[in-house]
Design a protein around this motif. Structure first.
Motif, PDB file in Angstrom:
ATOM      1  N   PRO A   1       1.892  34.177 -34.584  1.00  0.00           N
ATOM      2  CA  PRO A   1       0.921  34.973 -33.743  1.00  0.00           C
ATOM      3  C   PRO A   1       0.681  34.342 -32.488  1.00  0.00           C
ATOM      4  CG  PRO A   1      -0.202  34.251 -35.680  1.00  0.00           C
ATOM      5  CD  PRO A   1       1.190  34.169 -36.047  1.00  0.00           C
TER       6      PRO A   1
ATOM      7  N   LYS B   1      -9.600  35.285 -35.833  1.00  0.00           N
ATOM      8  CA  LYS B   1     -10.515  36.282 -36.167  1.00  0.00           C
ATOM      9  C   LYS B   1      -9.655  37.363 -36.784  1.00  0.00           C
ATOM     10  CE  LYS B   1     -13.701  35.437 -32.523  1.00  0.00           C
ATOM     11  NZ  LYS B   1     -14.309  35.713 -31.138  1.00  0.00           N
ATOM     12  N   THR B   2      -8.356  37.400 -36.831  1.00  0.00           N
ATOM     13  CA  THR B   2      -7.493  38.859 -37.067  1.00  0.00           C
ATOM     14  C   THR B   2      -7.697  38.798 -38.681  1.00  0.00           C
ATOM     15  OG1 THR B   2      -5.668  37.675 -37.257  1.00  0.00           O
ATOM     16  CG2 THR B   2      -6.142  38.658 -35.178  1.00  0.00           C
ATOM     17  N   PRO B   3      -7.969  39.814 -39.509  1.00  0.00           N
ATOM     18  CA  PRO B   3      -7.975  39.956 -40.977  1.00  0.00           C
ATOM     19  C   PRO B   3      -6.899  39.238 -41.532  1.00  0.00           C
ATOM     20  CG  PRO B   3      -8.784  41.953 -40.212  1.00  0.00           C
ATOM     21  CD  PRO B   3      -8.133  41.229 -38.704  1.00  0.00           C
ATOM     22  N   ASP B   4      -5.741  39.573 -40.920  1.00  0.00           N
ATOM     23  CA  ASP B   4      -4.428  39.000 -41.868  1.00  0.00           C
ATOM     24  C   ASP B   4      -4.574  37.434 -41.959  1.00  0.00           C
ATOM     25  OD1 ASP B   4      -1.818  39.178 -42.990  1.00  0.00           O
ATOM     26  OD2 ASP B   4      -1.350  38.154 -40.898  1.00  0.00           O
TER      27      ASP B   4
ATOM     28  N   ASP C   1     -15.542  38.287 -44.477  1.00  0.00           N
ATOM     29  CA  ASP C   1     -14.704  37.477 -43.372  1.00  0.00           C
ATOM     30  C   ASP C   1     -15.940  36.600 -43.070  1.00  0.00           C
ATOM     31  OD1 ASP C   1     -12.542  38.512 -43.253  1.00  0.00           O
ATOM     32  OD2 ASP C   1     -13.121  40.015 -41.640  1.00  0.00           O
TER      33      ASP C   1
ATOM     34  N   GLU D   1      -6.381  31.950 -27.392  1.00  0.00           N
ATOM     35  CA  GLU D   1      -5.740  32.557 -28.116  1.00  0.00           C
ATOM     36  C   GLU D   1      -5.690  32.305 -29.584  1.00  0.00           C
ATOM     37  OE1 GLU D   1      -4.119  35.031 -27.121  1.00  0.00           O
ATOM     38  OE2 GLU D   1      -3.738  34.878 -24.919  1.00  0.00           O
TER      39      GLU D   1
ATOM     40  N   ARG E   1      -7.185  35.307 -41.419  1.00  0.00           N
ATOM     41  CA  ARG E   1      -8.382  35.057 -42.053  1.00  0.00           C
ATOM     42  C   ARG E   1      -7.845  35.016 -43.753  1.00  0.00           C
ATOM     43  NH1 ARG E   1     -12.453  34.763 -38.447  1.00  0.00           N
ATOM     44  NH2 ARG E   1     -14.134  34.708 -40.226  1.00  0.00           N
TER      45      ARG E   1
ATOM     46  N   ARG F   1      -8.883  33.749 -30.826  1.00  0.00           N
ATOM     47  CA  ARG F   1      -8.596  35.294 -31.364  1.00  0.00           C
ATOM     48  C   ARG F   1      -7.809  35.745 -32.545  1.00  0.00           C
ATOM     49  NH1 ARG F   1      -4.554  38.646 -30.582  1.00  0.00           N
ATOM     50  NH2 ARG F   1      -3.387  36.608 -29.625  1.00  0.00           N
ATOM     51  N   ILE F   2      -6.703  34.725 -32.639  1.00  0.00           N
ATOM     52  CA  ILE F   2      -5.696  34.757 -33.725  1.00  0.00           C
ATOM     53  C   ILE F   2      -6.604  34.671 -35.042  1.00  0.00           C
ATOM     54  CG2 ILE F   2      -3.824  33.498 -34.951  1.00  0.00           C
ATOM     55  CD1 ILE F   2      -2.918  33.160 -32.186  1.00  0.00           C
TER      56      ILE F   2
END
Length: 340
Positions: A69, A294-297, A3, A288, A299, A291-292
């Protein structure tokens, strides 16, 4: 995949150039103050996410990756709307003129940094009419060559190009595009010559390269990499000063230019709103989106599209706009580039 974070090699390009430290105040639109309860209630209906490029384009794919998301986070639908034309500026202008309080946009960097310099008739002013929200993704351009080029590495390519004079050609996705201006900057720094051949899009550029109809192009990784890995094109260098994780084997162009010559450019996409969007609403969107991203999916999905996920404060996007506007404005002035 590892990441990307603050230590990722693509991140420094956002921090290196501090050309216009005083430009932040001029670039960020004035805040409209709302009562706290009104800010908390936003959004009150579906959010329209305008993209100035066609379905299937890179900005469109990024917008649709983020939309679902973001809708879940906001509790309202996020509807992607394509308003295509004039190299993305029609979509940006639609956001600038929006008055419903629920319209935002996503665009590549050109309409936010070079459009006015390339075409003074561009109907919006970025500093006056838009509110920065967040950078979404960044990627280098990749200097790509046809298999008809005898050079197999960047120093060899530059030596060959100098020997050829103006007999080489390069493709771009149109006058004033990032792929056009990147090559013009390289020509200025190295003294090489090449004739510009514009195309409607990168797929057409790739076809011309593979058919040896043109010699070179600055291309986006998502188009260049699959063809290079199948042995149909060559990759000579990335446009950022630091290596890009997805192409660790491809060196930065700057390393072959010698001392005192900077070549550190990237393609990026960003989300923005109209200047009249209240600051609390823009800040909520920025938080928001960060935050979105940073999510593995998400990214991974951006990585698969050839982008490094970012997610920044509005002020960081404002600085990026100011820095790139100054850099590309100088290139445009020196080369006389104009959009069609």
């Amino acid at each position: 995949m590892r990441d990307a974070d603050a230590s990722h090699p693509m991140v420094p390009f956002l921090r290196r150039r501090r050309l216009l430290q005083g430009a932040l105040a001029a670039t960020v639109a004035p805040a409209l103050v709302l009562p706290a309860h009104a800010a908390a209630a936003w959004p009150q209906k579906a959010v329209r996410l305008v993209v100035g490029f066609p379905p299937g384009s890179s900005p469109d794919a990024l917008a649709r990756t983020v939309a679902d998301p973001l809708a879940q986070a906001l509790g309202q639908a996020v509807i992607v709307e394509n308003k295509v034309g004039a190299a993305g500026t029609i979509g940006v202008n639609a956001v600038a003129r929006a008055t419903d309080g629920h319209t935002i946009g996503l665009t590549g960097n050109g309409p936010l940094t070079t459009a006015k310099a390339l075409n003074p008739a561009t109907p919006y002013d970025v500093a006056r009419d838009l509110r920065p929200i967040s950078l979404v993704g960044a990627s280098p351009f990749v200097l790509t060559g046809s298999l008809g080029m005898p050079a197999t590495d960047l120093p060899g390519l530059l030596a060959h190009a100098r020997a050829q004079g103006d007999r080489l050609s390069y493709g771009s996705v149109g006058p004033g595009s990032g792929s056009h201006l990147a090559m013009e900057l390289l020509k200025t720094l190295t003294g090489i010559q090449a004739v510009h051949v514009p195309f409607p899009g990168f797929p057409q550029v790739a076809t011309a390269l593979m058919g040896k109809q043109i010699d070179l192009s600055f291309m986006i990784p998502s188009i260049a990499a699959p063809q290079a890995r199948s042995g149909r094109l060559r990759l000579y260098g990335v446009s950022t000063a630091a290596p890009f994780a997805a192409f660790a084997e491809v060196p930065p162009i700057q390393g072959a230019l010698g001392a005192g010559k900077a070549f550190d450019i990237a393609s990026w996409n960003a989300i923005f709103g109209p200047a009249a969007m209240p600051a609390p609403a823009a800040q909520r969107l920025s938080d928001e989106i960060a935050r979105i991203l940073k999510t593995p999916d998400v990214r991974q999905r951006l990585f698969d599209q050839g982008w490094q996920a970012l997610g920044t404060a509005p002020e960081a996007l404002s600085r990026q706009i100011a820095q790139d506007t100054a850099m590309w404005g100088d290139v445009i002035k020196r080369t006389g580039a104009r959009s069609e």
